[in-house]
Design an enzyme around this catalytic site. Sequence first.
Site, PDB file in Angstrom:
ATOM      1  NE  ARG A 293      21.744  35.966   5.410  1.00 12.59           N
ATOM      2  CZ  ARG A 293      22.462  35.184   6.297  1.00 12.59           C
ATOM      3  NH1 ARG A 293      22.546  33.838   5.817  1.00 12.59           N
ATOM      4  NH2 ARG A 293      23.388  35.722   7.301  1.00 12.59           N
TER       5      ARG A 293
ATOM      6  CE1 TYR B 116      24.542  26.302   0.061  1.00 10.12           C
ATOM      7  CE2 TYR B 116      24.106  28.471   0.945  1.00 10.12           C
ATOM      8  CZ  TYR B 116      24.928  27.229   0.910  1.00 10.12           C
ATOM      9  OH  TYR B 116      25.554  26.836   1.855  1.00 10.12           O
TER      10      TYR B 116
ATOM     11  CD  GLN C  74      18.600  31.136   5.310  1.00 11.84           C
ATOM     12  OE1 GLN C  74      19.482  30.191   5.436  1.00 11.84           O
ATOM     13  NE2 GLN C  74      18.967  32.563   5.251  1.00 11.84           N
TER      14      GLN C  74
ATOM     15  N   GLY D 181      25.383  36.520  13.823  1.00  8.60           N
ATOM     16  CA  GLY D 181      25.249  35.248  13.850  1.00  8.60           C
ATOM     17  C   GLY D 181      26.299  34.521  15.144  1.00  8.60           C
ATOM     18  NE  ARG D 182      31.584  31.792  12.222  1.00  6.93           N
ATOM     19  CZ  ARG D 182      32.641  31.655  11.834  1.00  6.93           C
ATOM     20  NH1 ARG D 182      33.797  32.253  12.095  1.00  6.93           N
ATOM     21  NH2 ARG D 182      32.617  30.989  10.561  1.00  6.93           N
TER      22      ARG D 182
END
Length: 359
Positions: A224, A177, A96, A314-315
């Site tokens: 993404r 971002y 990424q 993810g987590r």
Amino acid sequence: MKLLESISAASLPLANRVVMAPMSRRRATDGVPHDIVATYYSQRASAGLLIAESTVISANGMGYSDLPAIYNDAQIAGWKKVTDAVHAKNGKIFLQLVHCGRLGHPLNLPGGGPLVAPSAVTATGSVDTAQGPQLMPTPVAMSTAAVEEMIALHVQATKNALTAGFDGVEIHAAHGYLIEQFMHPLTNERIDKYGGSIENRSRFLLDIVKGCIEVAGADRVGIRLSPFAALNGLTLYKEEIATHLYLTSKLNSMDIRYIHLSDQSTNGSVPIPGNYISLVRQQFNNWLILGGGFTADSAEKTLQRNEADLIAFGRPFISNPDLVERFRDQYPLAAADKSTFYEGGATGLIDYPFMMTSQ
């Protein structure tokens, strides 16, 4: 179980539909990932696709401390250790690419210098630095020439990622971002060809995608997006759906490998509406990855309803390196230690146990 079935594109055969979502772990020095990062990703190589964490494309994009990067030879060499380790286990891994834009502080930028952004709009809040928490300063608005140079830096980062052995790149156009700062009218006050209309605010992203395709091929480029997330000081806005559907149509015509939608409702954001996902499915012909709070059961139901092609976790991957095998065997998941998400060296990175049956 469809979640564990293979899925293939011309240059990207995947063993299953489980994606390890990109998650910042901040185990890097001068942008070079530590050697334990190779162990971390190789432990999780049974995922159909690994998407390595947000990796900075240029020195002035390093808004936070200890982020990995991909703009010099040492960083490329560090990431080559990671891809070699993953490929040794027959895994597939994308990188990424990110630039933090207005988010961060000059104390975190190698060599100092100002933050840069589409416009001089200050982000609220503070960021950790070696001198403690600091308020984020007002960024410098990029000139048109600087914007075009930033596009070139994304393209060079894509070349560098391929040199490092990655199977492709994911362009981070989400979570507030730099790229989303161009997309969003709150942070984009420009009056040149990169500001104003939906088409102009989308131009920065689409020019990056075009350049990355030219060096990598469309099948090795993903993106993404996080519609409705309103993260890092951004807000929901009137043209949000129109903007994202415009992008979806353009990305479909560019034939990129996938769109990865990040739902942040488990973190308090508005969930991505199901009818919006249906519109994306109608407009985008290649893979759709959905991520955000999924369990094995909810992922399977989503795939069975044909709402997505792959599901990102993810987590659960942080504390369950053998997550795919746990899904397969219906084995309980281990809990993660949040205090080590962004620090701790090997602790909380590579020391989580595998299932007893696999030891």
